[in-house]
Design an enzyme around this catalytic site. Sequence first.
Site, PDB file in Angstrom:
ATOM      1  N   CYS A 118       0.809  -1.215   0.000  1.00  0.00           N
ATOM      2  CA  CYS A 118       0.000   0.000   0.000  1.00  0.00           C
ATOM      3  C   CYS A 118       0.843   1.265   0.000  1.00  0.00           C
ATOM      4  O   CYS A 118       0.301   2.344   0.051  1.00  0.00           O
ATOM      5  CB  CYS A 118      -0.945  -0.006   1.198  1.00  0.00           C
TER       6      CYS A 118
HETATM    7  C1  LIG Z   1       1.471  -4.783   3.440  1.00  0.00           C
HETATM    8  S1  LIG Z   1       2.689  -6.014   3.348  1.00  0.00           S
HETATM    9  C2  LIG Z   1       1.740  -7.463   3.658  1.00  0.00           C
HETATM   10  C3  LIG Z   1       1.479  -7.802   5.068  1.00  0.00           C
HETATM   11  C4  LIG Z   1       0.919  -9.189   5.257  1.00  0.00           C
HETATM   12  N1  LIG Z   1      -0.198  -9.457   4.369  1.00  0.00           N
HETATM   13  C5  LIG Z   1       0.508  -9.527   6.681  1.00  0.00           C
HETATM   14  O1  LIG Z   1      -0.559 -10.104   6.844  1.00  0.00           O
HETATM   15  O2  LIG Z   1       1.236  -9.254   7.626  1.00  0.00           O
HETATM   16  C6  LIG Z   1       2.955  -6.159   1.621  1.00  0.00           C
HETATM   17  C7  LIG Z   1       3.954  -7.229   1.245  1.00  0.00           C
HETATM   18  O3  LIG Z   1       3.897  -7.400  -0.166  1.00  0.00           O
HETATM   19  C8  LIG Z   1       5.193  -7.752  -0.622  1.00  0.00           C
HETATM   20  N2  LIG Z   1       5.202  -7.471  -2.075  1.00  0.00           N
HETATM   21  C9  LIG Z   1       5.115  -6.275  -2.693  1.00  0.00           C
HETATM   22  N3  LIG Z   1       5.031  -6.436  -4.033  1.00  0.00           N
HETATM   23  C10 LIG Z   1       5.061  -7.768  -4.251  1.00  0.00           C
HETATM   24  C11 LIG Z   1       4.987  -8.576  -5.415  1.00  0.00           C
HETATM   25  N4  LIG Z   1       4.860  -8.010  -6.620  1.00  0.00           N
HETATM   26  N5  LIG Z   1       5.026  -9.909  -5.285  1.00  0.00           N
HETATM   27  C12 LIG Z   1       5.161 -10.484  -4.048  1.00  0.00           C
HETATM   28  N6  LIG Z   1       5.231  -9.781  -2.910  1.00  0.00           N
HETATM   29  C13 LIG Z   1       5.177  -8.449  -3.008  1.00  0.00           C
HETATM   30  C14 LIG Z   1       6.117  -6.910   0.224  1.00  0.00           C
HETATM   31  O4  LIG Z   1       7.406  -7.499   0.275  1.00  0.00           O
HETATM   32  C15 LIG Z   1       5.391  -6.917   1.573  1.00  0.00           C
HETATM   33  O5  LIG Z   1       5.896  -7.920   2.419  1.00  0.00           O
END
Ligand SMILES: C[S@@+](CC[C@H](N)C(=O)[O-])C[C@H]1O[C@@H](n2cnc3c(N)ncnc32)[C@H](O)[C@@H]1O
Length: 391
Positions: A118
Site C-alpha cells: 500500500c
Molecule cells: C502490506 S505487506 C503485507 C502484510 C501481510 N499481508 C501480513 O498479513 O502481515 C505487503 C507485502 O507485499 C510484498 N510485495 C510487494 N510487491 C510484491 C509482489 N509483486 N510480489 C510479491 N510480494 C510483493 C512486500 O514485500 C510486503 O511484504
Amino acid sequence: MPPSTTPHPLRSSNRPGFESGPSAVRLVDLFAGCGGLSLGFAQAAHDAGRRLDVRLAVDFEGLATEVYSANFPGAAAVATQPVEEFFDGPLGSTATLAETRTRTSVGMVDVLVGGPPCQGHSNLNNHTRRIDGKNALYLRMVRATEILKPRLLMIENVPSVVRDRHDGQSVVDRADRHLRSIGYQVAQEVIPLAELGVAQARRRHIMIATASGEPDPRSVIEHATRDAEEHDLEWAIGDLVRTPEGSLLDQRPRPTPVNLARMQYLLDNDLYDLPNEHRPDCHKGDHTYLSMYGRLRWDRPAQTITSGYGSIGQGRYMHPDQPRALTAHEAARIQGFPDYFDFSACPSRSALATMIGNAVPPQLGKAIATAYLALASTMEEPEQSGTAQSA
Ligand SMILES: C[S@@+](CC[C@H](N)C(=O)[O-])C[C@H]1O[C@@H](n2cnc3c(N)ncnc32)[C@H](O)[C@@H]1O
C-alpha cells in the site's frame, strides 16, 4: 470487578498447535509478509477445532518468507517470488500455463487472503499515491480468485485505496465488478481495528467476497465487528516496562541528545504533545504534525504503528513513562503479535521495524475468519455436518 481469568492473548510464548485438528482450512496468502493475516486465520481455525493448511504463501522479499516459514513450518509452499509469476493472465482470460501449474499444485482452496503493498496509496506517502503502478497488484488478488476459486476471499488495504486508479479506473470498483461477474458475492468496509481489540488507532479497508452458496459477505463483516472488547496501550505493553534488553526485540532505541531532551521535557511537565518552541524549525509555525514527537498514553490505543516506531520524529512513539521510543517487542504487541510469534530471522533493528511496520494485525484476519467459520458451519448443517473435510 474481579481480575479476569482469561489468559492474555499476547503474553503467551507457547505457540498453539495450528497444524492439528480433524479438518483443514486450506489457505493461500499472497503478499504474505511475515504472515499477520495467516496468523489470524490460524488462531480462528484453532479456536474452532480446525487446523490451518497453508497451501501457498508468496512474498518477493526473502526475509519476509523466512519469518513466514519459521512461523508456519507446516506450509506446503512458501515462495520468494513476485505474485505476478503465479498469476500472470489478464482478468477474464483462460488460465495461462503458470496459472494452471499453480492451481494444480495448490489444489482446492477454502480461503485466499492478501494485503497487496500500500505504499503507493498510503496517506503517509504524499509523493506517489494514487498514480503508483503497484495499484495493479490489487487486481492480481482478483485474478488469483478467478484461478483458484476459493470459498472466501479477503483483500486488506489502506482506507484510501478506494480512490486509487489504474488504467483510468478505480481498482476497487473494478475488483468488485469482476468478482460479481464471476459469481462472487462482495462487500467492502473500512474497519477501525481498535473495535476488533487491536490496541491501535489503525483503520483498514477490506474487501470480502464469498462464492455462491457461502455466507453473505456483509453478514461476515457484521458478525466480525460486533462485541469485541477494545484495548488500550497498557493492556498491550504494560507488562514490558521492566523487560531487560537482552534480545534485539527488546533493545531500546537510543535517541539523539536533542530528542532525549524533548522527551525529558514532556515527562518533567506531564505533557503529551511537544510545544512548538521545542520542535525543529520546520515545525515551529502552523503545522499538522501534532503527533510527531508525541508521547503515548497508557489509557488509549496507540497511533498507527509504522516502521518508524523507533523514533519520536516519525510519530507519537514515545513510551508513556520512559524517555525513549518503542522497542520492537512493544511495536509487535501493539500490532497484535503474541510473544510466541518468531521474528528471530530479522538480523537488525531496521529489518525488524520494516517487518513489524508492514504487518497486518492478526486480529483482523481472526475476526473475519471466526465470523466466516461460524456462519459457514450453520449453513452446512444438517446435511453436511460431520462429512466436510474442509471449510
Ligand atoms: C502490506 S505487506 C503485507 C502484510 C501481510 N499481508 C501480513 O498479513 O502481515 C505487503 C507485502 O507485499 C510484498 N510485495 C510487494 N510487491 C510484491 C509482489 N509483486 N510480489 C510479491 N510480494 C510483493 C512486500 O514485500 C510486503 O511484504
